[in-house]
Design a protein around this motif. Sequence first.
Motif, short mmCIF file in Angstrom:
data_model
loop_
_atom_site.label_atom_id
_atom_site.label_comp_id
_atom_site.label_asym_id
_atom_site.label_seq_id
_atom_site.Cartn_x
_atom_site.Cartn_y
_atom_site.Cartn_z
N VAL A 367 0.95 -1.29 0.12
CA VAL A 367 0.07 -0.04 0.25
C VAL A 367 0.98 1.28 -0.13
N VAL A 368 1.93 1.15 1.58
CA VAL A 368 2.53 2.60 0.76
C VAL A 368 3.21 2.54 -0.47
N ASN A 369 3.81 1.21 -0.90
CA ASN A 369 4.80 1.09 -2.39
C ASN A 369 4.05 1.94 -3.80
N GLY A 370 2.66 2.18 -2.60
CA GLY A 370 2.07 2.35 -4.28
C GLY A 370 1.20 3.80 -4.31
N THR A 371 1.86 4.67 -3.45
CA THR A 371 1.44 5.83 -2.48
C THR A 371 2.08 6.63 -4.10
N LYS A 372 1.96 7.67 -4.39
CA LYS A 372 2.81 8.50 -4.94
C LYS A 372 3.79 9.15 -4.27
N LYS A 373 4.07 9.09 -3.39
CA LYS A 373 5.10 9.16 -2.21
C LYS A 373 5.83 8.45 -1.68
N PRO A 374 6.07 6.70 -1.59
CA PRO A 374 5.77 6.05 -0.52
C PRO A 374 7.32 7.09 0.70
N ASP A 375 8.21 7.57 0.40
CA ASP A 375 9.16 8.04 1.70
C ASP A 375 8.44 8.65 2.24
N ALA A 376 7.34 9.66 2.16
CA ALA A 376 6.35 10.38 2.58
C ALA A 376 5.87 9.82 4.00
N VAL A 377 6.17 8.41 3.85
CA VAL A 377 4.74 7.08 4.78
C VAL A 377 5.47 6.55 6.09
N HIS A 378 5.89 7.66 7.39
CA HIS A 378 7.16 6.39 7.77
C HIS A 378 6.31 5.51 8.10
N LEU A 379 7.05 4.22 7.90
CA LEU A 379 5.95 2.42 8.29
C LEU A 379 6.39 2.00 9.36
N GLU A 380 7.72 2.35 10.38
CA GLU A 380 7.60 2.32 11.38
C GLU A 380 6.03 2.57 12.46
N SER A 381 6.29 4.28 11.87
CA SER A 381 5.33 4.31 13.19
C SER A 381 3.79 4.05 13.00
N LEU A 382 3.10 3.87 11.54
CA LEU A 382 2.14 3.33 11.17
C LEU A 382 1.97 2.43 11.42
N LYS A 383 2.51 1.48 11.27
CA LYS A 383 2.60 -0.17 12.06
C LYS A 383 2.12 -0.32 13.26
N ASN A 384 3.03 0.99 13.88
CA ASN A 384 2.40 0.74 16.05
C ASN A 384 1.54 1.36 15.96
N ALA A 385 1.16 2.30 15.13
CA ALA A 385 -0.44 2.81 15.46
C ALA A 385 -1.26 1.82 14.80
N LEU A 386 -1.35 0.66 14.02
CA LEU A 386 -2.40 0.35 13.71
C LEU A 386 -2.54 -1.50 14.49
N THR A 387 -1.39 -1.90 14.75
CA THR A 387 -0.76 -3.62 15.24
C THR A 387 -1.37 -2.83 16.99
N THR A 388 -0.61 -2.07 17.42
CA THR A 388 -0.77 -1.76 19.36
C THR A 388 -1.95 -2.15 20.14
N VAL A 389 -3.25 -1.36 19.09
CA VAL A 389 -4.32 -1.37 19.34
C VAL A 389 -5.73 -1.93 19.36
N GLU A 390 -6.31 -2.49 20.00
CA GLU A 390 -7.68 -3.13 19.45
C GLU A 390 -8.69 -2.69 19.00
N SER A 391 -9.84 -2.73 18.89
CA SER A 391 -10.92 -1.77 18.16
C SER A 391 -11.72 -1.81 19.73
N THR A 392 -12.34 -0.84 19.77
CA THR A 392 -13.46 -0.66 20.86
C THR A 392 -14.93 -1.03 19.81
N GLU A 393 -15.79 -1.07 20.58
CA GLU A 393 -17.28 -1.89 20.55
C GLU A 393 -17.83 -1.84 19.23
N VAL A 394 -18.17 -2.25 18.50
CA VAL A 394 -19.28 -1.99 16.73
C VAL A 394 -20.44 -2.98 17.01
N ILE A 395 -21.64 -1.26 16.88
CA ILE A 395 -22.93 -1.62 17.17
C ILE A 395 -23.81 -1.82 15.92
#
Length: 441
Positions: A367-395
């Motif tokens: 996904v990042v490599n497919g953007t217009k400017k892959p270097d613009a995405v700080h991948l390490e912090s992105l992975k942290n933001a997506l993998t260190t949290v659990e979902s709130t309840e969905v109703i």
Amino acid sequence: MMKKWGSLFLVGLLAMFMLAACSGNDKASSDEDKSDSTDKEVTLKFVHWVNEDVGKWEAVIKKYEAEHPGIKVESIPLVENMSSVDYFKQLDLMASAGDEMDLILFNNTQDLAKRIDAGLVEPITKFVEKEGIDINEVYNNSYPAFKGEYYGLPMKNVTMLVMLNKTHLDEAGLEIPTEWTWDDYTEYAKKLKTDKHYGSYLHTWHNFHSVLKVMSKAKDNLILHEDGTSNADDPMLRASLELRNQLENVDKSSVPFTEILSQKMDYRQQFFSQSASMVPAGSFMITEWGQFTPEFEIAWAPWPKNKESDKALAPMGGDLLSIAKSSKHKQEAYDFMRWLTTEGIVEQGIWTPAWKEADMNKVLENVVNGTKKPDAVHLESLKNALTTVESTEVIAPPSYITEAYTEFGAEVELYLLGEQDLDKTMKNIKEKIQAVVDANK
């Protein structure tokens, strides 16, 4: 039906996803589910709001069509500005005019619920049961059934997070947050603000940017409960308004609401023009930059907590793909839905999928490599933001939740514009939301 759509339109809605398709023999449908068309070729009309530059629909659709002779899919973006609010207005116009459509993309369950009530969307439970799958086992961020029926399949997996301008962080001597609270966010906003830019930007979505602390709760994180009763007494609702007022009107570290309205600001424009250093947003912003190409590196932080001791949570959801009630090709539409929400979205390579079988590390890199400017995405912090949290309840929210948010938003605006104090605002919010609940009993 026309009365329902007329009523729906007057409300002034605010807005604020499946395994490869099997062969015709594997998914033989009953007579009522077969296409009414006698033509050899079936054309599926797919309406959505994501333009071709971002969605890259043409390539992914061509792959499906090559694998499924006799099926054509017509991508129909209803708006050019990728605004889901404008999209739903156009969708309602199409529905009221009786225009043909087969597949409809939704970006939240609130707007889906409203159109279920209006009779626009077909239940898919019978297709799912016939195929023999459990939506909750196949997909992440799936949602509860509406009155016992499922009306769509999860496509994107959208996790709420905060986008940050890393250049601004470096200039202010601030680290990329790996775990933080809304108090920390407030302090970051003050330290990031300069004469050239604000530290924060909160958009006019009152079901999002005005309920930030409510969204950080594990449960009861909407303006209404699942049973349709009001949640306006939640102390975190008041705290959320205080937070926004503190940022915009007291600290003046976040773009003032008056400027947002008067200048018709947009969150993409504010962030990518470097006019604001932080924006709470969804992970769809990994790729959905609109017409912008970042001139800086984008850092990502997980969704802030209300208290430091709280569990790391984030609201999760994503786009849902549904079948139009009026479609004459419901089985073919379902087959395409299943493919697009599994192999198709991975092939598309622009969003993180809800499909559990997807290799998320590989997906994120693609996904990042497919953007217009892959270097613009700080991948390490992105992975942290997506993998260190659990979902709130969905109703599955009641269909009239958009009415409740409309009433809520009107009072919030008066408060943020300084036309009424918080006590009066909360009193009015409770009364008006209760009135919506009472009117829909």
